[in-house]
Design a protein around this motif. Structure first.
Motif, PDB file in Angstrom:
ATOM      1  N   ALA A 152       0.832  -1.213   0.000  1.00 35.01           N
ATOM      2  CA  ALA A 152       0.000   0.000   0.000  1.00 35.01           C
ATOM      3  C   ALA A 152       0.863   1.258   0.000  1.00 35.01           C
ATOM      4  O   ALA A 152       0.607   2.187  -0.778  1.00 35.01           O
ATOM      5  CB  ALA A 152      -0.939  -0.015   1.202  1.00 35.01           C
ATOM      6  N   LEU A 153       1.871   1.313   0.852  1.00 38.08           N
ATOM      7  CA  LEU A 153       2.715   2.509   0.912  1.00 38.08           C
ATOM      8  C   LEU A 153       3.534   2.711  -0.353  1.00 38.08           C
ATOM      9  O   LEU A 153       3.584   3.842  -0.883  1.00 38.08           O
ATOM     10  CB  LEU A 153       3.617   2.438   2.142  1.00 38.08           C
ATOM     11  N   MET A 158       4.073   5.790  -5.591  1.00 34.32           N
ATOM     12  CA  MET A 158       4.041   5.772  -7.045  1.00 34.32           C
ATOM     13  C   MET A 158       2.885   6.608  -7.583  1.00 34.32           C
ATOM     14  O   MET A 158       3.052   7.377  -8.542  1.00 34.32           O
ATOM     15  CB  MET A 158       3.933   4.328  -7.538  1.00 34.32           C
ATOM     16  N   MET A 159       1.704   6.462  -6.984  1.00 39.74           N
ATOM     17  CA  MET A 159       0.553   7.225  -7.454  1.00 39.74           C
ATOM     18  C   MET A 159       0.716   8.721  -7.194  1.00 39.74           C
ATOM     19  O   MET A 159       0.264   9.556  -7.991  1.00 39.74           O
ATOM     20  CB  MET A 159      -0.719   6.724  -6.773  1.00 39.74           C
ATOM     21  N   LEU A 172      -8.344   1.637  -8.677  1.00 44.19           N
ATOM     22  CA  LEU A 172      -8.628   0.721  -9.784  1.00 44.19           C
ATOM     23  C   LEU A 172      -7.365   0.091 -10.353  1.00 44.19           C
ATOM     24  O   LEU A 172      -7.327  -1.116 -10.627  1.00 44.19           O
ATOM     25  CB  LEU A 172      -9.386   1.464 -10.886  1.00 44.19           C
ATOM     26  N   LEU A 173      -6.332   0.897 -10.581  1.00 41.06           N
ATOM     27  CA  LEU A 173      -5.128   0.367 -11.234  1.00 41.06           C
ATOM     28  C   LEU A 173      -4.466  -0.751 -10.430  1.00 41.06           C
ATOM     29  O   LEU A 173      -4.110  -1.798 -10.997  1.00 41.06           O
ATOM     30  CB  LEU A 173      -4.143   1.514 -11.499  1.00 41.06           C
ATOM     31  N   PRO A 174      -4.257  -0.623  -9.118  1.00 39.14           N
ATOM     32  CA  PRO A 174      -3.695  -1.777  -8.386  1.00 39.14           C
ATOM     33  C   PRO A 174      -4.637  -2.963  -8.309  1.00 39.14           C
ATOM     34  O   PRO A 174      -4.180  -4.102  -8.125  1.00 39.14           O
ATOM     35  CB  PRO A 174      -3.430  -1.197  -6.982  1.00 39.14           C
ATOM     36  N   SER A 175      -5.947  -2.732  -8.464  1.00 44.03           N
ATOM     37  CA  SER A 175      -6.908  -3.821  -8.312  1.00 44.03           C
ATOM     38  C   SER A 175      -6.958  -4.752  -9.514  1.00 44.03           C
ATOM     39  O   SER A 175      -7.434  -5.886  -9.385  1.00 44.03           O
ATOM     40  CB  SER A 175      -8.314  -3.243  -8.059  1.00 44.03           C
ATOM     41  N   LEU A 243      -7.976   3.409   2.105  1.00 45.03           N
ATOM     42  CA  LEU A 243      -7.699   4.296   3.234  1.00 45.03           C
ATOM     43  C   LEU A 243      -6.443   5.114   2.998  1.00 45.03           C
ATOM     44  O   LEU A 243      -6.379   6.298   3.365  1.00 45.03           O
ATOM     45  CB  LEU A 243      -7.562   3.464   4.514  1.00 45.03           C
ATOM     46  N   VAL A 244      -5.433   4.507   2.386  1.00 45.51           N
ATOM     47  CA  VAL A 244      -4.185   5.205   2.125  1.00 45.51           C
ATOM     48  C   VAL A 244      -4.320   6.143   0.934  1.00 45.51           C
ATOM     49  O   VAL A 244      -3.803   7.283   0.944  1.00 45.51           O
ATOM     50  CB  VAL A 244      -3.050   4.189   1.898  1.00 45.51           C
TER      51      VAL A 244
END
Length: 309
Positions: A152-153, A158-159, A172-175, A243-244
């Motif tokens: 997550a961190l 990156m985002m 969406l992209l990580p999912s 959440l992050v």
């Protein structure tokens, strides 16, 4: 004179081919003492999963006072389910409806796109030979073992570099990445998609993408449904990544939104916990319908008979 033996009559539709003794011998037992341990084990685990959900259903029908004063696993004298649901869908300018739509977007788009990508990658690693195939598959297996919370961190950093935090794309992209889906589709494709069938399609002039879309994807239907359901449930229940990534309340999924209610309202007035419980009950309904609808697609042997022995 030699006696002629009477011909042995063939069994007809009215006369069964087996005798009564053979039927009694091979008739399955209704109760088998050796399976008592397995049945007890399954019953205990079924209760382990069903009792908390039964508590959720019962608690959603109670008022705040009944939630504290009555027995948790049975209904209260006052049936307050519809009033609780009305409060859930109307409080804070119907923000729960927005959270529900956001969760459907995250889980729906993420699971569908992730399933397609996973099937494409698994099919390529199962049916094509290219340099580094074994190494790439080893990386996929290794990534399955990495907990999603540890990513997550780094994903947030990156985002934030590309300015996608606090947007739909940050969730969406990580999912759409599913290492387990790639692994499952690769194993299932190698076992259930015959190479002879693909070669026959190539001889008939079909292109590689057409072979994948019209033949392989249909034979991979059980694996697709499994990956889709796993992805949908994982994204629907994902809490730490939104959440992050998100700070706007209107972009929250249900998991983060209910937690904000738990912090802002539940801490001030414990009787408002019925709001959170009713919202959790509503959020579980799409998962139940998804399992019921998709289970009819779990069938094997789709490629049986497609290749002559």
């Amino acid at each position: 004179m030699r006696k002629q033996l009477a011909p042995v009559p063939y069994p007809t539709a009215r006369e069964p081919a087996t005798t009564d003794h053979a039927q009694k011998r091979y008739r399955p037992k209704r109760f088998n003492l050796s399976s008592l341990g397995a049945m007890t084990f399954l019953f205990v685990f079924a209760m382990y999963f069903l009792v908390p959900y039964f508590w959720l259903v019962v608690s959603a029908t109670k008022t705040g006072r009944d939630l504290v004063t009555t027995f948790g696993l049975w209904f209260a004298p006052h049936f307050n389910l519809f009033a609780n649901l009305q409060l859930v869908f109307t409080i804070d300018h119907s923000i729960f409806v927005q959270w529900l739509l956001n969760t459907l977007i995250y889980a729906g788009i993420g699971s569908v796109v992730g399933t397609v990508f996973a099937c494409m990658a698994g099919y390529a690693m199962a049916k094509y030979s290219f340099p580094g195939r074994t190494f790439i598959f080893s990386l996929v297996l290794g990534s399955v073992l990495v907990p999603s919370m540890t990513l997550a961190l780094p994903l947030f950093l990156m985002m934030s570099k590309v300015g996608l935090t606090n947007t739909y794309w940050s969730v969406l992209l990580p999912s759409i990445v599913s290492p387990f889906g790639v692994y499952l589709s690769r194993i299932y494709t190698a076992a259930s998609v015959p190479d002879e069938l693909l070669e026959a399609a190539r001889v008939d002039g079909a292109g590689e993408f057409r072979i994948f879309a019209t033949i392989a994807m249909r034979l991979m239907m059980p694996a697709q449904v499994t990956i889709l359901l796993f992805q949908f449930v994982a994204i629907w229940n994902n809490y730490f990544l939104p959440l992050v990534m998100l700070s706007d309340e209107k972009l929250f999924p249900i998991t983060v939104g209910l937690q904000t209610w738990n912090v802002t309202t539940g801490g001030a007035n414990k009787f408002l916990y019925t709001l959170i419980i009713a919202g959790a009950l509503v959020s579980s309904i799409p998962l139940l319908f998804g399992c019921i609808i998709l289970q009819r697609f779990w069938r094997g042997g789709l490629g049986a008979g497609s290749v002559k022995g």
